[in-house]
Design an enzyme around this catalytic site. Structure first.
Site, PDB file in Angstrom:
ATOM      1  N   ASN A   1      42.334  17.400  34.061  1.00 49.54           N
ATOM      2  CA  ASN A   1      42.379  18.525  33.121  1.00 49.54           C
ATOM      3  C   ASN A   1      42.514  18.066  31.675  1.00 49.54           C
ATOM      4  O   ASN A   1      41.923  18.648  30.766  1.00 49.54           O
ATOM      5  CB  ASN A   1      43.530  19.475  33.485  1.00 49.54           C
TER       6      ASN A   1
ATOM      7  N   PHE B   1      41.033  22.165  42.204  1.00 44.19           N
ATOM      8  CA  PHE B   1      40.208  21.956  41.008  1.00 44.19           C
ATOM      9  C   PHE B   1      39.282  23.142  40.720  1.00 44.19           C
ATOM     10  O   PHE B   1      38.406  23.034  39.873  1.00 44.19           O
ATOM     11  CB  PHE B   1      39.374  20.675  41.157  1.00 44.19           C
TER      12      PHE B   1
ATOM     13  N   ARG C   1      45.812  34.513  30.079  1.00 39.00           N
ATOM     14  CA  ARG C   1      46.884  33.548  29.817  1.00 39.00           C
ATOM     15  C   ARG C   1      46.378  32.489  28.826  1.00 39.00           C
ATOM     16  O   ARG C   1      45.363  31.859  29.057  1.00 39.00           O
ATOM     17  CB  ARG C   1      47.339  32.876  31.121  1.00 39.00           C
TER      18      ARG C   1
ATOM     19  N   LYS D   1      29.799  22.224  25.399  1.00 36.94           N
ATOM     20  CA  LYS D   1      29.466  23.485  24.730  1.00 36.94           C
ATOM     21  C   LYS D   1      30.558  23.775  23.705  1.00 36.94           C
ATOM     22  O   LYS D   1      31.729  23.865  24.076  1.00 36.94           O
ATOM     23  CB  LYS D   1      29.451  24.603  25.776  1.00 36.94           C
TER      24      LYS D   1
ATOM     25  N   CYS E   1      45.449  26.722  32.764  1.00 37.13           N
ATOM     26  CA  CYS E   1      45.523  25.313  33.178  1.00 37.13           C
ATOM     27  C   CYS E   1      45.428  24.308  32.038  1.00 37.13           C
ATOM     28  O   CYS E   1      46.362  23.520  31.845  1.00 37.13           O
ATOM     29  CB  CYS E   1      44.441  25.032  34.217  1.00 37.13           C
TER      30      CYS E   1
ATOM     31  N   GLY F   1      41.418  27.751  26.615  1.00 35.93           N
ATOM     32  CA  GLY F   1      42.582  28.589  26.908  1.00 35.93           C
ATOM     33  C   GLY F   1      42.757  28.637  28.410  1.00 35.93           C
ATOM     34  O   GLY F   1      42.293  27.746  29.112  1.00 35.93           O
TER      35      GLY F   1
HETATM   36  N1  LIG Z   1      44.083  29.466  38.130  1.00 38.15           N
HETATM   37  C1  LIG Z   1      43.338  28.363  38.234  1.00 38.15           C
HETATM   38  O1  LIG Z   1      42.155  28.330  37.866  1.00 38.15           O
HETATM   39  C2  LIG Z   1      43.921  27.108  38.824  1.00 38.15           C
HETATM   40  C3  LIG Z   1      43.082  26.040  39.166  1.00 38.15           C
HETATM   41  C4  LIG Z   1      43.639  24.898  39.714  1.00 38.15           C
HETATM   42  C5  LIG Z   1      45.013  24.807  39.883  1.00 38.15           C
HETATM   43  N2  LIG Z   1      45.812  25.835  39.521  1.00 38.15           N
HETATM   44  C6  LIG Z   1      47.264  25.713  39.735  1.00 38.15           C
HETATM   45  O2  LIG Z   1      47.579  26.465  40.902  1.00 38.15           O
HETATM   46  C7  LIG Z   1      48.859  27.096  40.784  1.00 38.15           C
HETATM   47  C8  LIG Z   1      48.700  28.595  40.955  1.00 38.15           C
HETATM   48  O3  LIG Z   1      47.907  29.080  39.906  1.00 38.15           O
HETATM   49  P1  LIG Z   1      47.396  30.600  39.879  1.00 38.15           P
HETATM   50  O4  LIG Z   1      46.544  30.742  38.680  1.00 38.15           O
HETATM   51  O5  LIG Z   1      46.868  30.978  41.212  1.00 38.15           O
HETATM   52  O6  LIG Z   1      48.797  31.359  39.642  1.00 38.15           O
HETATM   53  P2  LIG Z   1      49.076  32.922  39.676  1.00 38.15           P
HETATM   54  O7  LIG Z   1      50.164  33.157  38.705  1.00 38.15           O
HETATM   55  O8  LIG Z   1      47.801  33.679  39.554  1.00 38.15           O
HETATM   56  O9  LIG Z   1      49.597  33.173  41.163  1.00 38.15           O
HETATM   57  C9  LIG Z   1      50.821  32.732  41.645  1.00 38.15           C
HETATM   58  C10 LIG Z   1      51.330  33.790  42.612  1.00 38.15           C
HETATM   59  O10 LIG Z   1      52.483  33.294  43.275  1.00 38.15           O
HETATM   60  C11 LIG Z   1      53.393  34.376  43.455  1.00 38.15           C
HETATM   61  N3  LIG Z   1      54.747  33.863  43.718  1.00 38.15           N
HETATM   62  C12 LIG Z   1      55.632  33.336  42.853  1.00 38.15           C
HETATM   63  N4  LIG Z   1      56.772  32.997  43.506  1.00 38.15           N
HETATM   64  C13 LIG Z   1      56.572  33.294  44.812  1.00 38.15           C
HETATM   65  C14 LIG Z   1      57.385  33.190  45.977  1.00 38.15           C
HETATM   66  N5  LIG Z   1      58.618  32.702  45.921  1.00 38.15           N
HETATM   67  N6  LIG Z   1      56.881  33.608  47.153  1.00 38.15           N
HETATM   68  C15 LIG Z   1      55.631  34.130  47.213  1.00 38.15           C
HETATM   69  N7  LIG Z   1      54.819  34.257  46.146  1.00 38.15           N
HETATM   70  C16 LIG Z   1      55.294  33.857  44.954  1.00 38.15           C
HETATM   71  C17 LIG Z   1      53.276  35.141  42.134  1.00 38.15           C
HETATM   72  O11 LIG Z   1      53.784  36.461  42.236  1.00 38.15           O
HETATM   73  C18 LIG Z   1      51.760  35.087  41.915  1.00 38.15           C
HETATM   74  O12 LIG Z   1      51.103  36.183  42.503  1.00 38.15           O
HETATM   75  C19 LIG Z   1      49.378  26.667  39.408  1.00 38.15           C
HETATM   76  O13 LIG Z   1      50.189  25.540  39.554  1.00 38.15           O
HETATM   77  C20 LIG Z   1      48.120  26.312  38.634  1.00 38.15           C
HETATM   78  O14 LIG Z   1      48.358  25.369  37.605  1.00 38.15           O
HETATM   79  C21 LIG Z   1      45.300  26.990  39.009  1.00 38.15           C
END
Ligand SMILES: NC(=O)c1ccc[n+]([C@@H]2O[C@H](COP(=O)([O-])OP(=O)(O)OC[C@H]3O[C@@H](n4cnc5c(N)ncnc54)[C@H](O)[C@@H]3O)[C@@H](O)[C@H]2O)c1
Length: 438
Positions: free
Chosen positions: A206, A150, A325, A249, A258, A255
């Site tokens: 979310n 989260f 993104r 806010k 997530c 955007g």
């Molecule tokens: N970014 C956020 O704020 C956030 C918050 C909560 C949950 N999430 C969830 O967490 C997950 C990850 O989000 P993120 O923003 O960190 O994604 P991200 O795209 O920043 O990172 C994912 C990473 O995984 C790597 N990857 C892909 N396939 C792989 C493999 N086979 N082996 C090793 N590495 C591999 C990619 O190259 C990338 O660096 C998503 O499902 C997202 O919805 C994100």
């Protein structure tokens, strides 16, 4: 514990660094070799306050290792945690290719039984499907756990260290005990539940936040028309404990990686299951309209955008991240250009070169360069750097003292003292005169 995190993005890097800081031995596997090299050289691919130092310290102290070698990285670990991306796919459903690539590789290269935690946001039913796949025709036992994340980008480390709650979906007592121990340093309620409920909690949370944003933006738009002030209104409604002050806010719409994707996923889930999710479909439509409202304000103030020079301040979807993104800036810049305007944009952290491959704009080195000769400036991200701008200098550099502020960074009175035509969100220029009704 020995922990392997798969995926070194926003979630994976933060999780790996914090677990290592708690004294665990962490291997972080990333399949993008360039990223691994960058991280090893101390150049993180994500902008997150506090993260570079945390990573550096734990690498130096030998608790945190980055590798692209999956086969070795997963062996002899107490826990494998998957944190790969689940970006938007077809028809609103998330694309699970990266997740399944990891799961298939785990099955192929595992040399012993293991616990597999899914931290990526995945559709309801994924843990079940992954568990059935991993445990079919194998001598090893894969104990699958759902551990949705989260954290918010920009405050990710603080959020990881002080979450409002932990949600853990698991089927075995041993998994429950191991995760209880792992998250012992956190003082927060823990919801132990089944896989499906854990997966649903992440989406439902979310989508609630997305709905709250579209709600307050709609109220703000109404405030502009009827002479109410959204800050006063938000204060007045937020003090009601049934509503709460967070996420009230107004702005340019949500955007990031997530909220848009997870709302689309809930809509797709509803459609697939015959449930009326028109409320959430509307949230997405209103959000797009909120992006476009910025452009409509520009058009109204300038009498059209053909040949107009527009400075865009902020491209990241929020402050303190380099993430663009699904950022509102993408849709807004595209529309300005479509209407014949020229965009000069500045952001302190976003990767301008990567963005220029997607969007037609001229990058600026700082906000002053962006506003030079501009017919209007649009504020899209609440970067601290913008609060502190020299407003006299900004006005002197502009062709026209017009600022459309999508983040309400400035006080309207101050802006008028500097001679700006200032258009914030949810704050009318002057109270309208209503007809007297008796
Ligand atoms: N970014 C956020 O704020 C956030 C918050 C909560 C949950 N999430 C969830 O967490 C997950 C990850 O989000 P993120 O923003 O960190 O994604 P991200 O795209 O920043 O990172 C994912 C990473 O995984 C790597 N990857 C892909 N396939 C792989 C493999 N086979 N082996 C090793 N590495 C591999 C990619 O190259 C990338 O660096 C998503 O499902 C997202 O919805 C994100």
């Amino acid at each position: 514990m020995r922990i392997c995190i798969v995926g070194a993005g926003y979630v994976g890097l933060v999780s790996a660094a914090v677990f290592a800081d708690w004294g665990h031995h962490v291997v972080c596997i990333e399949n993008d070799l360039q990223k691994v090299t960058r991280i090893q050289e101390g150049d993180l691919p994500v902008f997150e306050p506090g993260l570079p130092n945390l990573v550096k310290r734990n690498v130096q102290e030998g608790r945190l290792l980055f590798t692209a070698d999956f086969t070795h990285g997963i062996q002899e670990q107490d826990l494998i945690m998957i944190a790969v991306g689940t970006p938007p796919g077809d028809n609103g459903h998330p694309n699970l290719t990266a997740l399944w690539n990891v799961v298939k590789a785990l099955k192929e290269y595992a040399r012993s039984s293991m616990m597999v935690a899914i931290k990526s946001t995945v559709p309801i039913g994924t843990c079940d499907a992954v568990s059935r796949y991993l445990n079919a025709d194998t001598e090893f036992r894969f104990d699958v756990v759902s551990t949705p994340e989260f954290l918010r980008q920009g405050t990710a480390i603080a959020d990881f260290l002080s979450p409002d709650r932990m949600v853990i979906g698991c089927r075995t007592d041993s998994a429950k005990q191991i995760l209880k121990k792992l998250f012992e340093p956190l003082e927060c309620p823990v919801v132990f539940t089944d896989w499906q409920s854990a997966e649903m909690i992440k989406y439902a949370a979310n989508v609630f936040l997305a709905t709250k944003i579209s709600y307050i933006n709609t109220i703000a738009n109404l405030c502009e028309e009827v002479g109410a002030n959204i800050h006063q209104v938000a204060l007045g409604i937020g003090l009601d404990h049934r509503i709460g002050p967070a996420f009230l806010k107004p702005g340019v719409g949500f955007g990031g990686s997530c909220l848009p994707k997870d709302t689309q996923a809930i809509v797709a889930l509803g459609e697939a299951n015959g449930v009326d999710v028109s409320l959430f479909r509307e949230v997405l439509r209103l959000n797009h309209e909120q992006h476009m409202r910025v452009v409509k304000k520009l058009e109204k103030c300038l009498g059209g955008l053909e040949g107009k020079k527009i400075a865009v301040l902020g491209l990241a979807f929020k402050a303190n991240t380099n993430d663009v993104r699904e950022a509102p800036s993408l849709a807004i810049i595209s529309r300005i250009v479509e209407l014949g305007g020229q965009v000069i944009a500045y952001d302190p952290a976003a990767d301008m070169e990567a963005l220029r491959r997607l969007l037609d704009f001229i990058p600026a080195a700082d906000p002053y360069e962006a506003v030079t000769g501009a017919d209007a400036a649009v504020v899209l991200t609440e970067w601290e750097e913008f609060y502190g701008m020299d407003l006299q200098r900004v006005g002197d550099l502009m062709n026209n003292r017009l600022i459309i502020d999508g983040r309400n960074l400035f006080a309207p009175q101050v802006m008028s003292q500097y001679g700006f035509h200032y258009v914030p969100v949810g704050i009318p220029k002057q109270a309208p005169v209503f007809p007297i009704t008796k």
